[in-house]
Design a protein around this motif. Structure first.
Motif, PDB file in Angstrom:
ATOM      1  N   ALA A   1       6.947 -17.074  -3.871  1.00 11.31           N
ATOM      2  CA  ALA A   1       6.654 -17.709  -5.154  1.00 11.31           C
ATOM      3  C   ALA A   1       5.233 -17.417  -5.612  1.00 11.31           C
ATOM      4  O   ALA A   1       5.017 -16.779  -6.645  1.00 11.31           O
ATOM      5  CB  ALA A   1       6.888 -19.216  -5.050  1.00 11.31           C
ATOM      6  N   GLU A   2       4.240 -17.869  -4.845  1.00  9.45           N
ATOM      7  CA  GLU A   2       2.849 -17.657  -5.236  1.00  9.45           C
ATOM      8  C   GLU A   2       2.475 -16.183  -5.230  1.00  9.45           C
ATOM      9  O   GLU A   2       1.583 -15.754  -5.963  1.00  9.45           O
ATOM     10  CB  GLU A   2       1.913 -18.432  -4.299  1.00  9.45           C
ATOM     11  CG  GLU A   2       2.104 -19.943  -4.319  1.00  9.45           C
ATOM     12  CD  GLU A   2       1.948 -20.510  -5.718  1.00  9.45           C
ATOM     13  OE1 GLU A   2       0.968 -20.162  -6.386  1.00  9.45           O
ATOM     14  OE2 GLU A   2       2.829 -21.283  -6.138  1.00  9.45           O
ATOM     15  N   GLY A   3       3.167 -15.396  -4.422  1.00  8.97           N
ATOM     16  CA  GLY A   3       2.862 -13.970  -4.321  1.00  8.97           C
ATOM     17  C   GLY A   3       3.349 -13.148  -5.496  1.00  8.97           C
ATOM     18  O   GLY A   3       3.115 -11.943  -5.543  1.00  8.97           O
ATOM     19  N   GLY A   4       4.066 -13.771  -6.447  1.00 13.09           N
ATOM     20  CA  GLY A   4       4.500 -13.042  -7.631  1.00 13.09           C
ATOM     21  C   GLY A   4       5.997 -13.077  -7.886  1.00 13.09           C
ATOM     22  O   GLY A   4       6.521 -12.242  -8.618  1.00 13.09           O
ATOM     23  N   VAL A   5       6.709 -14.024  -7.262  1.00  6.09           N
ATOM     24  CA  VAL A   5       8.166 -14.136  -7.366  1.00  6.09           C
ATOM     25  C   VAL A   5       8.817 -12.841  -6.885  1.00  6.09           C
ATOM     26  O   VAL A   5       9.517 -12.138  -7.624  1.00  6.09           O
ATOM     27  CB  VAL A   5       8.645 -14.500  -8.786  1.00  6.09           C
ATOM     28  CG1 VAL A   5      10.123 -14.885  -8.761  1.00  6.09           C
ATOM     29  CG2 VAL A   5       7.837 -15.664  -9.364  1.00  6.09           C
ATOM     30  N   ASN A   6       8.564 -12.517  -5.623  1.00  3.04           N
ATOM     31  CA  ASN A   6       9.162 -11.349  -4.987  1.00  3.04           C
ATOM     32  C   ASN A   6      10.392 -11.806  -4.215  1.00  3.04           C
ATOM     33  O   ASN A   6      10.302 -12.671  -3.341  1.00  3.04           O
ATOM     34  CB  ASN A   6       8.159 -10.690  -4.031  1.00  3.04           C
ATOM     35  CG  ASN A   6       6.857 -10.344  -4.724  1.00  3.04           C
ATOM     36  OD1 ASN A   6       6.857  -9.702  -5.771  1.00  3.04           O
ATOM     37  ND2 ASN A   6       5.736 -10.779  -4.162  1.00  3.04           N
ATOM     38  N   VAL A   7      11.540 -11.233  -4.531  1.00  2.00           N
ATOM     39  CA  VAL A   7      12.817 -11.674  -3.957  1.00  2.00           C
ATOM     40  C   VAL A   7      13.288 -10.669  -2.915  1.00  2.00           C
ATOM     41  O   VAL A   7      13.571  -9.511  -3.230  1.00  2.00           O
ATOM     42  CB  VAL A   7      13.886 -11.825  -5.060  1.00  2.00           C
ATOM     43  CG1 VAL A   7      15.189 -12.372  -4.470  1.00  2.00           C
ATOM     44  CG2 VAL A   7      13.380 -12.743  -6.179  1.00  2.00           C
ATOM     45  N   ALA A   8      13.380 -11.114  -1.660  1.00  2.00           N
ATOM     46  CA  ALA A   8      13.883 -10.240  -0.607  1.00  2.00           C
ATOM     47  C   ALA A   8      15.382 -10.019  -0.790  1.00  2.00           C
ATOM     48  O   ALA A   8      16.117 -10.943  -1.146  1.00  2.00           O
ATOM     49  CB  ALA A   8      13.610 -10.843   0.764  1.00  2.00           C
ATOM     50  N   SER A   9      15.846  -8.808  -0.530  1.00  2.00           N
ATOM     51  CA  SER A   9      17.266  -8.507  -0.666  1.00  2.00           C
ATOM     52  C   SER A   9      18.059  -9.159   0.460  1.00  2.00           C
ATOM     53  O   SER A   9      17.533  -9.439   1.541  1.00  2.00           O
ATOM     54  CB  SER A   9      17.486  -6.996  -0.640  1.00  2.00           C
ATOM     55  OG  SER A   9      17.241  -6.479   0.664  1.00  2.00           O
ATOM     56  N   ASN A  10      19.332  -9.366   0.213  1.00  2.00           N
ATOM     57  CA  ASN A  10      20.202  -9.946   1.235  1.00  2.00           C
ATOM     58  C   ASN A  10      20.247  -9.067   2.482  1.00  2.00           C
ATOM     59  O   ASN A  10      20.191  -9.576   3.611  1.00  2.00           O
ATOM     60  CB  ASN A  10      21.617 -10.138   0.684  1.00  2.00           C
ATOM     61  CG  ASN A  10      21.695 -11.271  -0.321  1.00  2.00           C
ATOM     62  OD1 ASN A  10      20.770 -12.067  -0.461  1.00  2.00           O
ATOM     63  ND2 ASN A  10      22.808 -11.348  -1.031  1.00  2.00           N
ATOM     64  N   LYS A  11      20.334  -7.764   2.294  1.00  2.00           N
ATOM     65  CA  LYS A  11      20.407  -6.862   3.446  1.00  2.00           C
ATOM     66  C   LYS A  11      19.140  -6.934   4.280  1.00  2.00           C
ATOM     67  O   LYS A  11      19.195  -6.958   5.516  1.00  2.00           O
ATOM     68  CB  LYS A  11      20.646  -5.425   2.980  1.00  2.00           C
ATOM     69  CG  LYS A  11      20.804  -4.449   4.150  1.00  2.00           C
ATOM     70  CD  LYS A  11      21.004  -3.019   3.691  1.00  2.00           C
ATOM     71  CE  LYS A  11      21.246  -2.081   4.876  1.00  2.00           C
ATOM     72  NZ  LYS A  11      20.168  -2.126   5.903  1.00  2.00           N
ATOM     73  N   TRP A  12      17.996  -6.954   3.621  1.00  2.00           N
ATOM     74  CA  TRP A  12      16.733  -7.023   4.351  1.00  2.00           C
ATOM     75  C   TRP A  12      16.658  -8.307   5.171  1.00  2.00           C
ATOM     76  O   TRP A  12      16.250  -8.295   6.339  1.00  2.00           O
ATOM     77  CB  TRP A  12      15.577  -6.945   3.355  1.00  2.00           C
ATOM     78  CG  TRP A  12      14.217  -6.776   3.961  1.00  2.00           C
ATOM     79  CD1 TRP A  12      13.620  -5.613   4.343  1.00  2.00           C
ATOM     80  CD2 TRP A  12      13.266  -7.819   4.248  1.00  2.00           C
ATOM     81  NE1 TRP A  12      12.357  -5.862   4.838  1.00  2.00           N
ATOM     82  CE2 TRP A  12      12.121  -7.209   4.790  1.00  2.00           C
ATOM     83  CE3 TRP A  12      13.279  -9.202   4.093  1.00  2.00           C
ATOM     84  CZ2 TRP A  12      11.000  -7.934   5.183  1.00  2.00           C
ATOM     85  CZ3 TRP A  12      12.153  -9.933   4.477  1.00  2.00           C
ATOM     86  CH2 TRP A  12      11.036  -9.303   5.012  1.00  2.00           C
TER      87      TRP A  12
END
Length: 420
Positions: free
Chosen positions: A201-212
């Motif tokens: 969230a604070e890092g820029g709304v970076n969403v990890a993929s399900n596979k990762w």
């Protein structure tokens, strides 16, 4: 205020004296109303003064219930644990024990790292680029997005690895992590734990993929590394499901909840652990405000939102609206770099932090509260209440779009005047 410390930050960003709040709107002492797309940094998932939660709290206080009793047993704590088990854990086939760690999210982070080290008898902890886990010593050391930690805080046996997508598409950062940990001669020893936010969230709304996430869970399980999911900001329904990791079908060893677990802005933090990790001795980790009974009262009532899948359906519908509107805005604006998000947490990344900050400031002047995030504050972060009416959601999105497009036009006009 004159006698308040310089450390205050949000009052500088949103310079008003707020007096009341209802749903997705708050009012200052001058009577000005603001549409809230900030929600207490995610602590108010059900809006301001949600009537169900407010009534539960008023009833609790009116009967002179025990407000504070450390971690002694109380009727409200017993009821919360029973309802949390039946409404949240059992339907998801999750077998967790619950620890009340202290009033804030960073208390939960500190406890989780301490527990992982105690259980594994190992010291190193892996965290990720652009992460944020809190502002106390260990939490700050784990936070890649807080460069100032290097000036005041020791490393504390923390190793940073690239988050999913850090090197762009086509680079599998999990492959790199596995090779660095399992290959002799890299200087990286087997860690006690890996801590992550499935959505930074604070890092820029970076969403990890399900596979990762699935690959990470497989790797930690195969190598007996404790996987800690920091769900402090993106849990409690923010990501579309009650837990943010549900979308990937994984089960972490430890889960951290705070912010909206009370649902009313009252301080409460939980550490959920697999039973085999509960190696604490009585009193080995404690604190005066571990289980805030007023917070437990509203937390119990907030669980009622999750008795069926109606809240998930509403969030999915609203998420589709947000995604569509932001993507259309990105196509129309030359200053928007990317759109990221899921559920009711979204990020609109701009070409610079100066632009994002200006948009946030201008929107505040027009009656909307929305903050920036990312290492350069280059991302506008949308955190509307999960319960926001669709009309108010669309109003907020329209205000944002108007401000972004107005900025585009002003830049074009400035450029044309300079050319002329």
């Amino acid at each position: 205020m004159r006698n308040e410390s310089n450390v205050n930050s949000y009052a500088r960003q949103f310079p008003a004296i707020f007096e009341s709040g209802e749903g997705s709107k708050i009012t200052d002492v001058a009577g000005n109303k603001y549409l809230d797309f900030f929600c207490g940094a995610g602590a108010l998932n059900y809006g301001h003064n949600n009537p169900r939660l407010k009534q539960a709290l008023l009833s609790f206080l009116e009967k002179d219930a025990v407000v504070h009793c450390l971690d002694m047993n109380s009727a409200v704590k017993d009821r919360f644990l029973e309802r949390f088990e039946s409404i949240i854990l059992q339907p998801r086939d999750l077998n967790y024990k619950v620890q009340f760690t202290g009033p804030t999210g960073t208390n939960a982070v500190e406890a989780a790292v301490k527990l992982a080290r105690l259980a594994t008898r190992r010291r190193k902890v892996i965290s990720f680029t652009h992460s944020f886990h809190g502002m106390t010593a260990t939490s700050l050391a784990l936070s890649g997005s807080r460069e100032e930690k290097h000036k005041v805080n020791p490393a504390q046996d923390v190793i940073f690895f690239p988050y999913d997508g850090f090197f762009g598409e086509g680079v599998d950062t999990m492959e790199y992590l596995e090779k660095m940990i399992l290959t002799r001669g890299t200087g990286v020893e087997l860690p006690a734990a890996i801590i992550l936010e499935t959505i930074q969230a604070e890092g820029g709304v970076n969403v990890a993929s399900n596979k990762w996430l699935q690959d990470l869970r497989r790797f930690t399980r195969e190598n007996e590394i404790v996987l800690i999911a920091d769900d402090i900001q993106v849990g409690c329904g923010r990501a579309g499901y009650f837990f943010s990791f549900e979308r990937a079908g994984i089960v972490p060893d430890i889960v951290l909840l705070s912010k909206s677990i009370s649902g009313y802005g009252l301080p409460l933090s939980l550490l959920l652990m697999k039973p085999e990790l509960d190696v604490w001795k009585p009193g080995e980790h404690n604190g005066t405000f571990r289980s805030n009974n007023m917070a437990l009262c509203t937390a119990t009532e907030a669980l009622e939102f999750w008795k069926d899948n109606s809240q998930e359906k509403t969030t999915a519908q609203n998420a589709a609206i947000v995604k569509r509107q932001l993507e259309q805005l990105a196509e129309a604006s030359e200053h928007v770099v990317a759109v990221r998000g899921t559920g009711m947490i979204w990020g609109l990344e701009f070409t610079s932090g100066a632009i994002a900050r200006k948009i946030s400031s201008n929107l505040f002047g027009k009656g909307m509260i929305i903050e920036t995030c990312g290492n350069n504050e280059q991302v506008i972060k949308l955190l509307p209440a999960l319960t926001i009416p669709e009309a108010e959601l669309r109003t907020g999105l329209s205000m944002l779009a108007e401000e972004v497009l107005a900025l585009d036009n002003s830049v074009i006009m400035e450029h044309n005047s300079l050319v002329a």
